[in-house]
Write an enzyme that holds these catalytic residues in place. Structure first.
Site, PDB file in Angstrom:
ATOM      1  N   HIS A  33     -40.644   9.183  61.722  1.00 34.49           N
ATOM      2  CA  HIS A  33     -41.425   8.666  60.906  1.00 34.49           C
ATOM      3  C   HIS A  33     -42.742   8.024  61.497  1.00 34.49           C
ATOM      4  O   HIS A  33     -42.504   7.226  62.363  1.00 34.49           O
ATOM      5  CB  HIS A  33     -40.616   7.353  60.177  1.00 34.49           C
ATOM      6  CG  HIS A  33     -41.628   6.840  59.150  1.00 34.49           C
ATOM      7  ND1 HIS A  33     -41.676   7.274  57.797  1.00 34.49           N
ATOM      8  CD2 HIS A  33     -42.145   5.682  59.223  1.00 34.49           C
ATOM      9  CE1 HIS A  33     -42.399   6.435  57.125  1.00 34.49           C
ATOM     10  NE2 HIS A  33     -42.573   5.451  57.743  1.00 34.49           N
ATOM     11  N   ASP A  35     -46.460   6.190  61.193  1.00 42.30           N
ATOM     12  CA  ASP A  35     -47.445   5.429  60.479  1.00 42.30           C
ATOM     13  C   ASP A  35     -48.706   5.544  60.684  1.00 42.30           C
ATOM     14  O   ASP A  35     -48.859   5.520  61.825  1.00 42.30           O
ATOM     15  CB  ASP A  35     -46.890   4.163  60.429  1.00 42.30           C
ATOM     16  CG  ASP A  35     -45.556   3.618  59.729  1.00 42.30           C
ATOM     17  OD1 ASP A  35     -45.346   3.839  58.606  1.00 42.30           O
ATOM     18  OD2 ASP A  35     -44.574   3.144  60.390  1.00 42.30           O
ATOM     19  N   HIS A  66     -46.615   8.358  56.998  1.00 44.48           N
ATOM     20  CA  HIS A  66     -46.712   7.583  55.745  1.00 44.48           C
ATOM     21  C   HIS A  66     -48.387   6.880  55.718  1.00 44.48           C
ATOM     22  O   HIS A  66     -48.838   6.469  56.881  1.00 44.48           O
ATOM     23  CB  HIS A  66     -45.990   6.147  56.079  1.00 44.48           C
ATOM     24  CG  HIS A  66     -46.217   5.237  54.955  1.00 44.48           C
ATOM     25  ND1 HIS A  66     -45.441   4.088  55.113  1.00 44.48           N
ATOM     26  CD2 HIS A  66     -46.693   5.161  53.999  1.00 44.48           C
ATOM     27  CE1 HIS A  66     -45.656   3.341  54.049  1.00 44.48           C
ATOM     28  NE2 HIS A  66     -46.351   3.857  53.361  1.00 44.48           N
ATOM     29  N   GLY A 142     -47.707  -2.589  56.797  1.00 44.39           N
ATOM     30  CA  GLY A 142     -48.738  -2.821  57.593  1.00 44.39           C
ATOM     31  C   GLY A 142     -48.022  -3.247  59.081  1.00 44.39           C
ATOM     32  O   GLY A 142     -48.772  -3.209  60.138  1.00 44.39           O
ATOM     33  N   PHE A 143     -46.914  -4.150  58.881  1.00 43.86           N
ATOM     34  CA  PHE A 143     -46.446  -4.898  59.956  1.00 43.86           C
ATOM     35  C   PHE A 143     -44.964  -4.467  60.250  1.00 43.86           C
ATOM     36  O   PHE A 143     -44.326  -4.594  59.286  1.00 43.86           O
ATOM     37  CB  PHE A 143     -46.762  -6.171  60.222  1.00 43.86           C
ATOM     38  CG  PHE A 143     -48.176  -6.551  59.994  1.00 43.86           C
ATOM     39  CD1 PHE A 143     -48.981  -6.648  61.371  1.00 43.86           C
ATOM     40  CD2 PHE A 143     -48.937  -6.657  58.996  1.00 43.86           C
ATOM     41  CE1 PHE A 143     -50.137  -6.951  61.473  1.00 43.86           C
ATOM     42  CE2 PHE A 143     -50.365  -6.795  59.019  1.00 43.86           C
ATOM     43  CZ  PHE A 143     -51.092  -7.075  60.138  1.00 43.86           C
ATOM     44  N   GLY A 145     -41.225  -5.830  61.586  1.00 42.72           N
ATOM     45  CA  GLY A 145     -40.156  -7.211  61.857  1.00 42.72           C
ATOM     46  C   GLY A 145     -40.440  -8.301  60.768  1.00 42.72           C
ATOM     47  O   GLY A 145     -40.309  -9.301  60.869  1.00 42.72           O
ATOM     48  N   ASP A 173     -37.774   1.480  53.412  1.00 44.18           N
ATOM     49  CA  ASP A 173     -38.771   1.282  54.766  1.00 44.18           C
ATOM     50  C   ASP A 173     -38.848  -0.367  54.728  1.00 44.18           C
ATOM     51  O   ASP A 173     -39.486  -1.000  53.753  1.00 44.18           O
ATOM     52  CB  ASP A 173     -40.137   1.979  54.665  1.00 44.18           C
ATOM     53  CG  ASP A 173     -40.817   1.875  55.794  1.00 44.18           C
ATOM     54  OD1 ASP A 173     -40.274   1.150  56.873  1.00 44.18           O
ATOM     55  OD2 ASP A 173     -42.146   2.343  55.866  1.00 44.18           O
ATOM     56  N   GLY A 174     -38.257  -0.981  55.642  1.00 47.70           N
ATOM     57  CA  GLY A 174     -38.593  -2.309  55.916  1.00 47.70           C
ATOM     58  C   GLY A 174     -37.372  -3.106  56.000  1.00 47.70           C
ATOM     59  O   GLY A 174     -36.662  -3.084  55.057  1.00 47.70           O
ATOM     60  N   GLY A 195     -36.485   0.622  62.122  1.00 45.79           N
ATOM     61  CA  GLY A 195     -37.527  -0.262  63.067  1.00 45.79           C
ATOM     62  C   GLY A 195     -36.773  -1.181  64.036  1.00 45.79           C
ATOM     63  O   GLY A 195     -35.657  -0.709  64.549  1.00 45.79           O
TER      64      GLY A 195
END
Length: 216
Positions: A33, A35, A66, A142-143, A145, A173-174, A195
């Site tokens: 993936h 980004d 993405h 965008g970030f 964590g 995602d996230g 992640g």
């Protein structure tokens, strides 16, 4: 159903990308993936084009991208030419999202629709027939964590219920922790972007972590 495990390469160790790609593939990941951010659509900058091109050339498994950018349609052909197999674009900033999704398909890639936490199912249902994948953001894009936004669960449930009718796969995602992967796989989520919550920055190797995530 095999869950798709997709490492977010924004979180990888860039000091030796070749080693990272090789070790992740040996661990059994499904999709890389990648980004892309422009500092406009989201307040951050993502991976560089040289890094993405290197990964797509090294990888023997599919790569997705993405696009968290304005005018994503301008970059479709560039990434298809690099070998990217799935391209995620956002509906929130594209008044002609159906055209963009069809452009991706016509270029020979799979069309991915990415939706922000605040984007409702009702606002996208008319375009779901054009999506091969729906990427649900459970954090603000965008970030890495960030904390999981639990209110997206209701939207995830709807998307999972409707995926056979429309013909797409549901991706998350996230903040995809092992516990969340286990729970949401049972509810119909097909794949997870991995992640720092589940894969990167851990004491274990990728070859140890990925099989554990498979068995959940």
């Amino acid at each position: 159903m095999k869950r798709l495990l997709c490492p977010s390469m924004m979180c990888a160790k860039f000091g030796n990308l070749e080693k990272e790609v090789k070790e992740l593939e040996e661990a059994g990941i499904d999709i890389f993936h990648l980004d892309v951010m422009d500092g406009n659509f989201v307040p951050n900058f993502g991976m560089g084009l040289q890094d993405i091109e290197f990964i797509t050339k090294q990888a023997t498994v599919p790569c997705d991208v993405h696009l968290m950018v304005t005018k994503a349609s301008d970059y479709v052909s560039k990434f298809v030419d690099m070998g990217v197999r799935i391209i995620y674009v956002h509906s929130e900033n594209d008044p002609h999202i159906t055209r963009t999704l069809q452009m991706i398909k016509d270029a020979g890639a799979y069309a991915g629709l990415a939706i922000n936490p605040g984007t409702s199912f009702e606002s996208i249902k008319e375009i779901l027939k054009l999506a091969d994948y729906v990427l649900v953001m459970s954090v603000n894009p965008g970030f890495a964590g960030q904390k999981y936004l639990a209110f997206v669960d209701e939207k995830l449930k709807l998307l999972c219920e409707k995926k056979t009718h429309y013909g797409y796969k549901v991706m998350l995602d996230g903040a995809c922790s092992p516990e969340r992967i286990e729970t949401l796989s049972k509810k119909g989520v097909d794949g997870f972007i991995l992640g720092t919550s589940a894969l990167f920055g851990k004491d274990k190797t990728y070859q140890e972590i990925i099989p554990e995530l498979r068995k959940l």
